[in-house]
Design a protein around this motif. Structure first.
Motif, PDB file in Angstrom:
ATOM      1  N   GLU A  94      43.774  37.252  85.526  1.00  0.00           N
ATOM      2  CA  GLU A  94      44.640  38.803  85.792  1.00  0.00           C
ATOM      3  C   GLU A  94      44.181  39.434  84.353  1.00  0.00           C
ATOM      4  O   GLU A  94      42.503  40.137  84.946  1.00  0.00           O
ATOM      5  N   ALA A  95      44.085  38.926  83.173  1.00  0.00           N
ATOM      6  CA  ALA A  95      43.536  39.969  82.681  1.00  0.00           C
ATOM      7  C   ALA A  95      41.838  39.379  82.485  1.00  0.00           C
ATOM      8  O   ALA A  95      40.491  40.248  81.716  1.00  0.00           O
ATOM      9  N   THR A  96      41.357  38.183  82.305  1.00  0.00           N
ATOM     10  CA  THR A  96      39.656  37.893  82.764  1.00  0.00           C
ATOM     11  C   THR A  96      39.420  38.701  83.722  1.00  0.00           C
ATOM     12  O   THR A  96      37.656  39.738  83.239  1.00  0.00           O
ATOM     13  N   PHE A  97      39.554  38.893  84.788  1.00  0.00           N
ATOM     14  CA  PHE A  97      39.046  39.877  85.960  1.00  0.00           C
ATOM     15  C   PHE A  97      39.043  41.229  85.630  1.00  0.00           C
ATOM     16  O   PHE A  97      38.428  42.198  85.788  1.00  0.00           O
ATOM     17  N   ARG A  98      40.579  41.652  84.299  1.00  0.00           N
ATOM     18  CA  ARG A  98      40.311  42.977  83.891  1.00  0.00           C
ATOM     19  C   ARG A  98      38.828  43.419  83.171  1.00  0.00           C
ATOM     20  O   ARG A  98      38.024  44.500  83.111  1.00  0.00           O
ATOM     21  N   VAL A  99      38.831  42.390  82.420  1.00  0.00           N
ATOM     22  CA  VAL A  99      37.666  42.550  81.606  1.00  0.00           C
ATOM     23  C   VAL A  99      35.848  42.952  83.189  1.00  0.00           C
ATOM     24  O   VAL A  99      35.335  43.710  82.223  1.00  0.00           O
ATOM     25  N   VAL A 100      36.059  41.689  83.572  1.00  0.00           N
ATOM     26  CA  VAL A 100      35.167  41.249  84.559  1.00  0.00           C
ATOM     27  C   VAL A 100      34.635  43.077  84.643  1.00  0.00           C
ATOM     28  O   VAL A 100      33.936  43.429  85.290  1.00  0.00           O
ATOM     29  N   ALA A 101      35.672  43.195  85.371  1.00  0.00           N
ATOM     30  CA  ALA A 101      36.215  44.715  86.269  1.00  0.00           C
ATOM     31  C   ALA A 101      34.970  45.894  85.565  1.00  0.00           C
ATOM     32  O   ALA A 101      34.269  46.611  85.986  1.00  0.00           O
ATOM     33  N   TYR A 102      35.980  46.186  84.503  1.00  0.00           N
ATOM     34  CA  TYR A 102      35.824  47.234  83.417  1.00  0.00           C
ATOM     35  C   TYR A 102      33.738  47.168  82.820  1.00  0.00           C
ATOM     36  O   TYR A 102      33.223  47.784  82.634  1.00  0.00           O
ATOM     37  N   ALA A 103      33.611  45.888  82.392  1.00  0.00           N
ATOM     38  CA  ALA A 103      32.384  45.291  81.881  1.00  0.00           C
ATOM     39  C   ALA A 103      31.259  45.725  82.593  1.00  0.00           C
ATOM     40  O   ALA A 103      29.995  46.189  82.775  1.00  0.00           O
ATOM     41  N   ALA A 104      31.820  46.321  84.316  1.00  0.00           N
ATOM     42  CA  ALA A 104      30.854  46.278  85.223  1.00  0.00           C
ATOM     43  C   ALA A 104      30.311  47.839  84.892  1.00  0.00           C
ATOM     44  O   ALA A 104      29.833  48.039  85.516  1.00  0.00           O
ATOM     45  N   ALA A 105      30.849  48.460  83.579  1.00  0.00           N
ATOM     46  CA  ALA A 105      30.473  49.892  84.135  1.00  0.00           C
ATOM     47  C   ALA A 105      28.926  49.983  84.261  1.00  0.00           C
ATOM     48  O   ALA A 105      28.638  51.370  84.366  1.00  0.00           O
ATOM     49  N   PRO A 106      28.320  49.228  83.542  1.00  0.00           N
ATOM     50  CA  PRO A 106      26.360  49.715  83.266  1.00  0.00           C
ATOM     51  C   PRO A 106      25.993  49.237  84.010  1.00  0.00           C
ATOM     52  O   PRO A 106      25.001  49.922  84.903  1.00  0.00           O
ATOM     53  N   MET A 107      26.623  48.789  85.678  1.00  0.00           N
ATOM     54  CA  MET A 107      26.586  48.660  86.998  1.00  0.00           C
ATOM     55  C   MET A 107      26.253  49.730  87.695  1.00  0.00           C
ATOM     56  O   MET A 107      25.001  50.150  88.726  1.00  0.00           O
ATOM     57  N   VAL A 108      26.276  50.859  87.180  1.00  0.00           N
ATOM     58  CA  VAL A 108      26.441  52.718  87.441  1.00  0.00           C
ATOM     59  C   VAL A 108      25.112  53.069  87.779  1.00  0.00           C
ATOM     60  O   VAL A 108      23.846  53.147  87.904  1.00  0.00           O
ATOM     61  N   LEU A 109      24.094  52.161  86.557  1.00  0.00           N
ATOM     62  CA  LEU A 109      22.446  51.923  86.043  1.00  0.00           C
ATOM     63  C   LEU A 109      21.753  51.393  86.459  1.00  0.00           C
ATOM     64  O   LEU A 109      20.623  51.243  86.332  1.00  0.00           O
ATOM     65  N   SER A 110      22.578  50.420  87.060  1.00  0.00           N
ATOM     66  CA  SER A 110      21.731  48.671  87.554  1.00  0.00           C
ATOM     67  C   SER A 110      20.594  48.800  88.131  1.00  0.00           C
ATOM     68  O   SER A 110      19.309  48.570  88.637  1.00  0.00           O
ATOM     69  N   TRP A 111      20.527  50.292  89.480  1.00  0.00           N
ATOM     70  CA  TRP A 111      19.134  50.413  89.835  1.00  0.00           C
ATOM     71  C   TRP A 111      18.604  51.117  89.621  1.00  0.00           C
ATOM     72  O   TRP A 111      17.128  51.732  90.474  1.00  0.00           O
ATOM     73  N   LEU A 112      18.523  51.642  88.470  1.00  0.00           N
ATOM     74  CA  LEU A 112      17.277  52.065  87.661  1.00  0.00           C
ATOM     75  C   LEU A 112      16.510  51.346  88.098  1.00  0.00           C
ATOM     76  O   LEU A 112      16.328  50.538  87.133  1.00  0.00           O
ATOM     77  N   PRO A 113      15.253  52.198  87.526  1.00  0.00           N
ATOM     78  CA  PRO A 113      13.909  51.559  87.494  1.00  0.00           C
ATOM     79  C   PRO A 113      13.079  50.822  86.407  1.00  0.00           C
ATOM     80  O   PRO A 113      13.937  51.811  85.267  1.00  0.00           O
ATOM     81  N   TRP A 114      12.107  50.475  86.784  1.00  0.00           N
ATOM     82  CA  TRP A 114      11.700  50.739  84.635  1.00  0.00           C
ATOM     83  C   TRP A 114      12.726  49.599  83.708  1.00  0.00           C
ATOM     84  O   TRP A 114      12.476  50.488  82.820  1.00  0.00           O
ATOM     85  N   ARG A 115      12.812  48.654  84.181  1.00  0.00           N
ATOM     86  CA  ARG A 115      13.670  48.045  83.180  1.00  0.00           C
ATOM     87  C   ARG A 115      14.921  48.396  82.250  1.00  0.00           C
ATOM     88  O   ARG A 115      15.466  47.543  81.909  1.00  0.00           O
TER      89      ARG A 115
END
Length: 168
Positions: A94-115
């Motif tokens: 549970e604690a580890t999943f919580r970290v993984v879930a919140y660490a996904a915050a930057p994925m909101v921007l993962s679709w952006l082009p140019w690296r």
């Protein structure tokens, strides 16, 4: 939204921007305040909103959808195995999943082009390291090794799944 920065129930969409901002700009403070228990609802809702935004960006860019939510469950399970069995980590799933879930915050921007999308993924790995340091009571070296080994194992699992067990 709770005092820890997590959001609950119907406030998911209203609380997401503030939680996202805190994870992105004050990761050490966020993970220090994040409860290690309390259920998977809040982190799963955060991950779900992040995945929807990321998927929408990928669709707009024509890049298709990834398995972000499934990947989060698999990654968290692998991080727990690596952390506990190789490095004596103290946290459970549970604690580890919580970290993984919140660490996904930057994925909101993962679709952006140019690296820029690559930078978002790298920042997500950094957030995971900070979170694992906190919940498993690790030093930075053990947290980095947990992420590197876990990501390698995740990549191998998804690559094997794609190719099948007997294909080169």
């Amino acid at each position: 939204m709770s005092s820890t920065g997590e959001f609950e129930g119907a406030a998911v969409l209203e609380g997401f921007p503030n939680t996202w901002k805190r994870v992105m700009t004050d990761p050490r403070g966020f993970f220090a305040d994040m409860p290690e228990v309390g259920g998977l609802q809040a982190p799963l809702a955060f991950l779900g909103v992040s995945a929807v935004i990321s998927a929408a960006g990928h669709l707009v860019m024509g890049w298709g959808l990834g398995g972000q939510v499934l990947g989060a469950f698999v990654s968290a399970a692998l991080y727990v195995l690596v952390a506990q069995h190789l490095f004596g980590g103290r946290a459970g799933f549970e604690a580890t999943f919580r970290v993984v879930a919140y660490a996904a915050a930057p994925m909101v921007l993962s679709w952006l082009p140019w690296r820029l999308g690559v930078l978002a993924v790298l920042y997500g790995a950094y957030l995971t390291i900070i979170g694992l340091e906190r919940v498993h009571a690790f030093d930075a070296t053990r947290a980095v090794l947990t992420v590197v080994i876990g990501l390698g194992a995740t990549w191998l699992l998804f690559a094997a799944r794609r190719r099948g067990p007997f294909l080169p």
